[in-house]
Design a protein around this motif. Structure first.
Motif, short mmCIF file in Angstrom:
data_model
loop_
_atom_site.label_atom_id
_atom_site.label_comp_id
_atom_site.label_asym_id
_atom_site.label_seq_id
_atom_site.Cartn_x
_atom_site.Cartn_y
_atom_site.Cartn_z
N MET A 156 -33.89 61.46 18.30
CA MET A 156 -35.33 61.26 18.64
C MET A 156 -35.76 59.97 19.14
N LEU A 157 -36.43 59.81 20.15
CA LEU A 157 -36.98 58.58 20.59
C LEU A 157 -38.36 58.54 20.59
N PHE A 158 -39.07 57.56 20.15
CA PHE A 158 -40.39 57.42 19.91
C PHE A 158 -41.16 57.56 21.22
N ASP A 159 -42.12 58.42 21.67
CA ASP A 159 -42.45 58.72 22.78
C ASP A 159 -43.94 58.32 23.02
N HIS A 160 -44.97 58.90 22.15
CA HIS A 160 -46.32 58.41 22.18
C HIS A 160 -46.95 58.70 21.08
N LEU A 161 -48.19 57.98 20.98
CA LEU A 161 -49.09 58.22 19.73
C LEU A 161 -50.47 59.04 20.21
N VAL A 162 -51.05 59.71 19.38
CA VAL A 162 -52.17 60.57 19.53
C VAL A 162 -53.34 60.19 18.84
N VAL A 163 -54.55 59.97 19.36
CA VAL A 163 -55.80 59.74 18.70
C VAL A 163 -56.37 61.12 18.95
N GLY A 164 -56.66 61.81 17.82
CA GLY A 164 -57.54 63.27 18.08
C GLY A 164 -58.92 62.84 17.97
N GLY A 165 -59.58 63.83 18.36
CA GLY A 165 -61.07 63.79 18.27
C GLY A 165 -61.76 65.15 18.26
N ARG A 166 -62.91 65.19 17.84
CA ARG A 166 -63.53 66.43 18.19
C ARG A 166 -64.08 66.67 19.63
N THR A 167 -64.51 65.67 20.32
CA THR A 167 -64.49 65.59 21.74
C THR A 167 -63.56 64.23 22.39
N LEU A 168 -63.27 64.60 23.69
CA LEU A 168 -62.49 63.60 24.14
C LEU A 168 -63.16 62.29 24.45
N ALA A 169 -64.52 62.10 24.78
CA ALA A 169 -65.24 60.99 24.76
C ALA A 169 -65.06 60.31 23.48
N SER A 170 -65.21 60.94 22.29
CA SER A 170 -65.18 60.10 21.16
C SER A 170 -63.84 59.66 20.78
N ALA A 171 -62.77 60.13 21.16
CA ALA A 171 -61.02 60.02 20.94
C ALA A 171 -61.02 58.78 22.01
N LEU A 228 -43.75 53.38 26.11
CA LEU A 228 -44.74 54.42 25.22
C LEU A 228 -45.95 54.49 25.98
N TYR A 229 -46.62 55.53 25.36
CA TYR A 229 -48.09 55.24 25.77
C TYR A 229 -49.07 56.10 24.71
N LEU A 230 -50.46 55.95 24.90
CA LEU A 230 -51.40 56.35 23.81
C LEU A 230 -52.00 57.67 24.37
#
Length: 202
Positions: free
Chosen positions: A1-16, A50-52
């Motif tokens: 495995m190679l580190f690919d990306h980090l994820v910020v979740g939210g109830r709305t895309l605007a908030s994330a 990488l990316y967020l």
């Protein structure tokens, strides 16, 4: 495995998206829509390939026929760093070596970009979603290459779990990345970045 990306979740895309932009002081770029899971996203390039990703359910379309990835159907509270993904070159072989509950391959598309992601039937990953989602990109294709550089670099990514001793052993068999650390403690994750504005955290 190679580190690919980090994820910020939210109830709305605007908030994330706002959570990332306010924390790091750098604007995100538009992403797109994911038809299989009925989500949409925004993206930010990081150094070292990488990316967020900011992601949330897409309210403009009907609910999906299956649970959304990243456990977004049960997401509660403010937008936050909630998941991460690692890339593999052979999804079937990789999954045969993963803990139970790592998922099965699902073909996904966003605009002209297509890939495969391992997603479980309930949208979760092992260790209370601290296990990375597995992603398989086509050869020579990666969204980070399509993003404008930001000068933001991941310095440290920390996972905390009551069974952190088991998690670190499971990860060590597949991932060799000194940016990733595991602690024994309450369930959570955090990341520290070097940015044009100094050290920032999510």
């Amino acid at each position: 495995m190679l580190f690919d990306h980090l994820v910020v979740g939210g109830r709305t895309l605007a908030s994330a998206r706002a959570r990332i932009e306010e924390a790091l002081g750098v604007p995100m770029q538009p992403g797109g829509e994911h038809a299989v899971f009925q989500t949409h996203n925004a993206l930010m390039a990081l150094e070292d390939g990488l990316y967020l990703e900011a992601i949330a359910p897409n309210p403009a379309v009907p609910a999906p026929a299956r649970p959304r990835w990243y456990d977004l159907d049960r997401f509660e509270g403010p937008a936050r760093l909630s998941n991460w993904a690692c890339a593999v070159t052979d999804m079937e072989t990789a999954l045969s070596e993963m803990p139970d509950g790592a998922g099965a391959p699902v073909s996904v598309q966003r605009g002209s970009l297509s890939w495969r992601m391992a997603v479980s039937e309930d949208g979760t990953t092992p260790f209370d979603n601290l296990w990375p989602a597995l992603i398989e990109w086509p050869s020579d294709v990666h969204p980070a290459r399509q993003l404008e550089p930001t000068g933001v670099r991941l310095r440290r990514f920390t996972l905390s779990h009551p069974k952190g001793d088991q998690l670190v052993l499971a990860l060590a068999a597949h991932l060799f990345d000194d940016r990733v650390s595991v602690e024994v403690g309450p369930i959570g994750m955090s990341a520290t970045f070097d940015t044009p504005h100094g050290t920032r955290s999510l």
